[in-house]
Design an enzyme around this catalytic site. Sequence first.
Site, PDB file in Angstrom:
ATOM      1  N   LYS A 112      27.890  29.162  -8.993  1.00 45.80           N
ATOM      2  CA  LYS A 112      28.298  28.317 -10.120  1.00 45.80           C
ATOM      3  C   LYS A 112      28.866  29.154 -11.255  1.00 45.80           C
ATOM      4  CE  LYS A 112      25.278  24.250  -9.736  1.00 45.80           C
ATOM      5  NZ  LYS A 112      24.195  23.493 -10.414  1.00 45.80           N
TER       6      LYS A 112
ATOM      7  N   ARG B 137      21.635  28.564   3.137  1.00 43.94           N
ATOM      8  CA  ARG B 137      22.672  27.974   2.306  1.00 43.94           C
ATOM      9  C   ARG B 137      24.031  28.190   2.964  1.00 43.94           C
ATOM     10  NH1 ARG B 137      23.490  30.901  -3.271  1.00 43.94           N
ATOM     11  NH2 ARG B 137      25.400  29.670  -3.151  1.00 43.94           N
TER      12      ARG B 137
ATOM     13  N   GLU C 263      20.819  20.496 -10.547  1.00 42.36           N
ATOM     14  CA  GLU C 263      20.786  20.746 -11.985  1.00 42.36           C
ATOM     15  C   GLU C 263      22.137  20.299 -12.547  1.00 42.36           C
ATOM     16  OE1 GLU C 263      18.867  24.752 -13.006  1.00 42.36           O
ATOM     17  OE2 GLU C 263      19.377  24.989 -10.887  1.00 42.36           O
TER      18      GLU C 263
END
Length: 567
Positions: free
Chosen positions: A276, A266, A42
């Site tokens: 983020k 992850r 994104e």
Amino acid sequence: MSSASSPSEDNTPEKLNFIEVAIQQDLAAGRFSGVQTRFPPEPNGYLHIGHAKSICLNFSLAQKYGGSCNLRFDDTNPSKEETEYVDSIQDDIRWLGFQWDNLHYASDYFQQLYDWAVQLIKDGKAYVCDLNSEDTRQYRGSVTEAGRNSPYRDRSVEENLDLFARMRDGEFADGAKTLRAKIDMASPNLNLRDPVMYRIMHTHHHRTGDQWCIYPMYDWAHGQSDSLEKISFSICTLEFENHRPLYDWFCKSLQIHHPRQIEFARLNMTYTVMSKRKLLQLVSDGHVNGWDDPRLPTIVGLRRRGYTPESIRAFCDDIGVAKFNSTIDVIKLENAIRTHLNQVAQRRMAVMDPIKLTLTNWPAGKVEMMQAVNNPEDPAAGTREVPFSGSLYIDREDFREEAPRKYFRLKKGGAVRLRYAYIIDCHDVVKDDDGNITEILCTYDADTHSGGGGSTRKCKGTIHWVSAEHAGDVEVRLYDRLFTVEKPDVASSEGSFLDYLNPDSLQTTTAKVEPSLLDLPVGSNVQFERTGYFYVDPDSQPGQPVFNRTVALRDSWGKMEAKGKVN
């Protein structure tokens, strides 16, 4: 981590991770004819080391199986997306050494996604809902309580088609209505409780402008974009595991190409945050100096600190892929850059905390050029000449007036070899009025020139130096870990992760360096002998380089002293 073996070209078993096992099984069964992967960021922030793991995985799988890998920007939330992020992500991927086969955007598919949504409405599998966001959450229930049907769930197909068209035409305000999939409000999987597919957002999009005022949710756009690109394996992190049934439901309901989603753990790393939101907070609140601050785990930050693409790829390969979340010790990343720079970085001498050393028996005005090895790991790197005189600088920590038995650096009454030069003997010191040592007085042994072979004298310690007359002054930024605790995210459950910021994560000093360091171009990696690896920062000016510490060398003396083993 699941693994299996398959024969390699030399007939030795090749160990496969669980993703590779799944791929080979699907290829053998004919479910897919080839391997098509994608990296789908994104564009709402800068990439970090966790994204690097995903990049390496997706591109490497495509390369290994002779397939292709797309770069696709999932640009479905224009309120948080910027072209700046699109450009930086492409630059990061290229820097890591990869090149996508095709470049796509989810916004390329907005019309097709809209048409498919209309199809689901006609099939009685989607409806327009008037509940606001808070009521939608309330109706959704919880992990222990089933959800409730929206009062708008049973609208007719005709009414839903009309309302959805009017949503697209901009007739309603932001948040007034949503389009939701009609699945099962009693499902134990909350993602299947009539998830939102579209929301109204009168916001300018960085690619489509004002063409749309409704935007697809990530779960809706993601899987269908994969399908349109004929992705065979959708490689996701574990937080999407519970989203997989929804991913599958959309593909099956539309009867379109159905990729296989496979989840892996992850990357979590000690002394680091990967969120983020938290990284943005660190930047926005001024706790760091921008997205490329060398203390951040962003790829641009790691680049500016001096990490190399080779080291990051080696790190990602070393940690592998797993099915369960864990936290990787940041030492693994530090060791990866040490290993690579040990092979390729040239050596130079720099004195971080200088103290004057005078050779009292050195001939006045004499300057001798010493041959110094550029990289002992790479004979092809050759040698360089370093000026040597009777007035030198050494690091203050390399001298003690009184020292314990196992201290092999310079001490009063002791001897040490100067790197590439001579053995020296310390006979006195000069002190100021406060008793601080300002100068070390030594003699040099002319028969002990390094590499000369004319002396049988041995000396256990070797220290680095620079000639005072020829040394240059440079700014050195000593970067350390940004947080003082291993898991600032966990610790922040009792407070803010900001409570654990390391006040000493950046210290700046002026070092004395050998002349050859003054002309290094921006982007150069170098080892300051016995100190660490450093990188020439973009803030440098001609003749005035700024050096960022990438990582320190292992300091066996420091470890011994800390453990009380130096007496």
